[in-house]
Design a protein around this motif. Structure first.
Motif, PDB file in Angstrom:
ATOM      1  N   SER A   1       0.815  -1.227   0.000  1.00 57.51           N
ATOM      2  CA  SER A   1       0.000   0.000   0.000  1.00 57.51           C
ATOM      3  C   SER A   1       0.846   1.274   0.000  1.00 57.51           C
ATOM      4  CB  SER A   1      -0.955   0.005   1.188  1.00 57.51           C
ATOM      5  OG  SER A   1      -0.227   0.051   2.389  1.00 57.51           O
ATOM      6  N   GLU A   2       2.100   1.177   0.435  1.00 56.67           N
ATOM      7  CA  GLU A   2       2.979   2.358   0.440  1.00 56.67           C
ATOM      8  C   GLU A   2       3.366   2.775  -0.980  1.00 56.67           C
ATOM      9  OE1 GLU A   2       6.419   1.832   2.914  1.00 56.67           O
ATOM     10  OE2 GLU A   2       5.232   0.902   4.506  1.00 56.67           O
ATOM     11  N   PHE A   3       3.514   1.803  -1.885  1.00 60.84           N
ATOM     12  CA  PHE A   3       4.011   2.101  -3.220  1.00 60.84           C
ATOM     13  C   PHE A   3       3.044   2.957  -4.042  1.00 60.84           C
ATOM     14  CE2 PHE A   3       6.693  -1.372  -1.906  1.00 60.84           C
ATOM     15  CZ  PHE A   3       7.937  -0.949  -2.337  1.00 60.84           C
ATOM     16  N   PRO A   4       1.749   2.597  -4.131  1.00 62.16           N
ATOM     17  CA  PRO A   4       0.845   3.476  -4.889  1.00 62.16           C
ATOM     18  C   PRO A   4       0.731   4.882  -4.295  1.00 62.16           C
ATOM     19  CG  PRO A   4      -0.169   1.341  -4.557  1.00 62.16           C
ATOM     20  CD  PRO A   4       1.087   1.366  -3.743  1.00 62.16           C
ATOM     21  N   LYS A   5       0.865   5.001  -2.973  1.00 63.15           N
ATOM     22  CA  LYS A   5       0.816   6.334  -2.351  1.00 63.15           C
ATOM     23  C   LYS A   5       2.005   7.168  -2.787  1.00 63.15           C
ATOM     24  CE  LYS A   5      -1.692   4.969   1.776  1.00 63.15           C
ATOM     25  NZ  LYS A   5      -1.565   4.625   3.183  1.00 63.15           N
ATOM     26  N   VAL A   6       3.206   6.577  -2.756  1.00 62.15           N
ATOM     27  CA  VAL A   6       4.422   7.299  -3.146  1.00 62.15           C
ATOM     28  C   VAL A   6       4.404   7.595  -4.645  1.00 62.15           C
ATOM     29  CG1 VAL A   6       6.928   7.080  -3.371  1.00 62.15           C
ATOM     30  CG2 VAL A   6       5.820   6.406  -1.263  1.00 62.15           C
ATOM     31  N   LEU A   7       3.937   6.632  -5.441  1.00 64.81           N
ATOM     32  CA  LEU A   7       3.915   6.794  -6.891  1.00 64.81           C
ATOM     33  C   LEU A   7       2.758   7.685  -7.361  1.00 64.81           C
ATOM     34  CD1 LEU A   7       4.553   3.069  -7.902  1.00 64.81           C
ATOM     35  CD2 LEU A   7       6.201   4.932  -7.951  1.00 64.81           C
ATOM     36  N   ARG A   8       1.759   7.875  -6.505  1.00 68.23           N
ATOM     37  CA  ARG A   8       0.537   8.618  -6.843  1.00 68.23           C
ATOM     38  C   ARG A   8      -0.159   7.979  -8.043  1.00 68.23           C
ATOM     39  NH1 ARG A   8       1.553  14.859  -7.171  1.00 68.23           N
ATOM     40  NH2 ARG A   8       1.741  14.138  -9.278  1.00 68.23           N
ATOM     41  N   ARG A   9      -0.328   6.675  -7.950  1.00 69.43           N
ATOM     42  CA  ARG A   9      -0.992   5.917  -9.002  1.00 69.43           C
ATOM     43  C   ARG A   9      -2.054   5.016  -8.377  1.00 69.43           C
ATOM     44  NH1 ARG A   9       0.969   9.373 -11.597  1.00 69.43           N
ATOM     45  NH2 ARG A   9       2.468   9.170 -13.291  1.00 69.43           N
ATOM     46  N   ASP A  10      -2.960   4.501  -9.213  1.00 77.26           N
ATOM     47  CA  ASP A  10      -4.037   3.631  -8.778  1.00 77.26           C
ATOM     48  C   ASP A  10      -3.456   2.291  -8.297  1.00 77.26           C
ATOM     49  OD1 ASP A  10      -6.514   2.444  -8.392  1.00 77.26           O
ATOM     50  OD2 ASP A  10      -6.744   1.900 -10.508  1.00 77.26           O
TER      51      ASP A  10
END
Length: 140
Positions: A48-57
């Protein structure tokens, strides 16, 4: 303004800025991959951290990883489960490729981008320089 006044002002500005020679001080960094294995399943515990950092779905990011690994995957809360055993380096490598292909602006290399879909074509729009470029894949 005299030369000494100018040099004093310049010195004050440099003191306030601090040490600008640090190379490790990047604005955009991916989180460290946290992997756990259970039988023949791999759990990416901090997915869940990765989409938040990437700002992607999150669903698109999971779809990308699933297709690249060629295995089924599903989200389980903050975790993601992949069939088969995968090394943390595999995830790190894929996230770096994802950032290069779907996040970085090809013009200025800024990670501040958003994806806009027009007539079934996805565009990567840079919020820093305003460049608009097409995306080659479908995981945007």
């Amino acid at each position: 303004m005299t030369k000494s006044d100018y040099e004093n002002l310049l010195k004050r500005i440099q003191d306030k800025l601090g040490d600008t020679d640090k190379e490790s001080q990047t604005r955009f960094e991916l989180p460290v991959v946290d992997v756990m294995w259970e039988g023949q399943k791999t759990f990416l515990r901090n997915f869940s951290e990765f989409p938040k950092v990437l700002r992607r779905d999150p669903d698109k990011v999971l779809q990308y990883l699933s297709k690249e690994f060629a295995v089924p995957a599903e989200r389980l809360g903050d975790k993601a489960m992949f069939v088969g055993r995968r090394a943390p380096d595999d995830f790190t490598r894929l996230f770096q490729i994802y950032v290069k292909d779907y996040l970085e602006c090809p013009t200025c290399k800024s990670p501040d981008t958003k994806i806009l879909k027009e007539n079934r074509i996805s565009f990567l729009i840079c919020e820093a320089c305003g460049a608009k470029s097409t995306l080659k894949g479908k995981y945007a």
